[in-house]
Scaffold this active site. Structure first.
Site, PDB file in Angstrom:
ATOM      1  N   TYR A 143      13.326   2.152  -8.151  1.00  0.00           N
ATOM      2  CA  TYR A 143      12.282   3.176  -8.314  1.00  0.00           C
ATOM      3  C   TYR A 143      11.537   3.356  -6.985  1.00  0.00           C
ATOM      4  CZ  TYR A 143       8.050   5.356 -10.337  1.00  0.00           C
ATOM      5  OH  TYR A 143       6.998   6.186 -10.642  1.00  0.00           O
ATOM      6  N   LYS A 147      11.332   6.450  -4.264  1.00  0.00           N
ATOM      7  CA  LYS A 147      10.042   7.052  -3.913  1.00  0.00           C
ATOM      8  C   LYS A 147       9.845   7.094  -2.395  1.00  0.00           C
ATOM      9  CE  LYS A 147       8.525   8.279  -7.921  1.00  0.00           C
ATOM     10  NZ  LYS A 147       8.628   9.704  -8.248  1.00  0.00           N
TER      11      LYS A 147
HETATM   12  C1  AKB Z   1       5.584   2.951 -13.545  1.00  0.00           C
HETATM   13  O1  AKB Z   1       4.938   2.008 -14.030  1.00  0.00           O
HETATM   14  O2  AKB Z   1       6.786   2.915 -13.309  1.00  0.00           O
HETATM   15  C2  AKB Z   1       4.811   4.206 -13.190  1.00  0.00           C
HETATM   16  C3  AKB Z   1       4.314   4.193 -11.793  1.00  0.00           C
HETATM   17  C4  AKB Z   1       3.161   3.341 -11.417  1.00  0.00           C
HETATM   18  O3  AKB Z   1       4.827   4.854 -10.951  1.00  0.00           O
HETATM   19  N1  AKB Z   1       3.733   4.394 -14.112  1.00  0.00           N
END
Ligand code: AKB
Length: 319
Positions: A143, A147
């Site tokens: 993730y 990003k």
């Molecule tokens: C997550 O917890 O993955 C999201 C974020 C903080 O980007 N809410």
């Protein structure tokens, strides 16, 4: 006039942002972009146009942009942090491949693009307290990797092709409208549901796990205000730290207990979410957003808690 395409309009942020934009820009087409299986319903469907837009399909993005003469795209398609760890290939396909498709359409059609980044773009080597705007970004989650890549790709499209890309690093977002799914910060939404339903909350993170959080109305305002800001004042673009509150499970639990005295919480740790949360900042320094485009949050933990409890009781029809 602004015509806006929201990709991911039926998700946690999208469903509320679409409605808010429709209120803010009454003469404009605010197009709810959705994928098969997540079609808009109710007010979201009835209050404006919608169009199937799978972010992995560039032709679909271009078709919606052309049909509605779109000049601004909100790209909200993503897998959240915990679910992305289970499906890293898909997380990359949506987060990076999808962003590339969006930026290419924006380059060809002259659209501005908002793509949220996250506190997840930081990692264990980042300074954890008052994390600066410009600092080490070496996340250990897919993730976070998508990003950081998205921030860099968006900056590249701005400097190389003049595409008006803008972004904020969202903290955990808390709302009573649409639930999040598969995030690390989701506990801070789930805890309110448990409190209102009279259930004992099983907290997946241990005491002392601090993270930045934000109430959805502030997050929506940030997403709109940054797109309306005068970019002449920007030193940064992709992506701005924004913040409003930082707490750990004990602090939010004790705050809710002020209004729901019988509320109980137990710890049932989720090792994946704990590992991710431990690698993220405890609190962000958002002074650049405040200076460069006037960012200012309105909700603190107390105001958010009162509003969440009120609206959730109404929503769940619980006295
Ligand atoms: C997550 O917890 O993955 C999201 C974020 C903080 O980007 N809410």
């Amino acid at each position: 006039m602004k015509n806006v395409l929201i990709i991911g309009a039926t998700g946690q942020i999208g469903s509320e942002l679409t409605m808010r934009l429709r209120k803010e820009y009454p003469g404009s087409d605010i197009v709810a972009g959705y994928i098969k299986g997540a079609e808009p319903k109710g007010e979201l469907l009835e209050s404006g146009p919608s169009h199937e837009v799978d972010i992995t399909n560039a032709a679909q993005i271009a078709e919606a942009v052309e049909k509605y003469n779109v000049d601004t795209i909100y790209n909200l398609a993503a897998l959240l942090s915990a679910v992305a760890e289970a499906k890293p290939q898909l997380a990359w396909k949506i987060g990076v491949g999808g962003l590339y498709n969006t930026l290419e359409v924006a380059r060809e059609k002259g659209c501005a693009v908002f793509t949220p980044s996250s506190i997840g773009s930081f990692g264990p080597d980042t300074p954890h307290d008052h994390t600066p705007q410009d600092t080490i970004q070496r996340p250990r989650t897919i993730y976070g990797v998508t990003k950081v890549t998205g921030e860099m790709l968006s900056d590249y499209y701005a400097s190389r092709f003049g595409v008006d890309t803008r972004s904020v690093r969202f903290p955990g977002l808390i709302s009573y409208v649409a639930p999040p799914g598969g995030g690390t910060t989701d506990y801070a939404v789930d805890i309110y549901y448990a409190a209102v339903k009279g259930e004992t909350f099983k907290c997946p993170l241990k005491p002392g796990t601090f993270m930045d959080m934000m109430y959805m109305p502030d997050a929506l305002r940030a997403a709109i205000e940054i797109m309306e800001a005068d970019s002449e004042k920007f030193v940064h673009r992709n992506s701005f730290n924004i913040a409003s509150m930082s707490f750990d499970p004990e602090i939010i639990y004790n705050k809710i207990k002020e209004y729901v005295p019988d509320f109980k919480m137990e710890y049932e740790l989720d090792p994946l979410r704990q590992r991710i949360a431990d690698s993220w900042p405890d609190s962000l320094d958002d002074s650049c957003a405040r200076k460069e485009w006037g960012w200012k949050p309105e909700f603190d933990l107390d105001a958010m808690t009162q509003d969440m409890l009120l609206h959730l009781r109404e929503k769940l029809n619980i006295k």
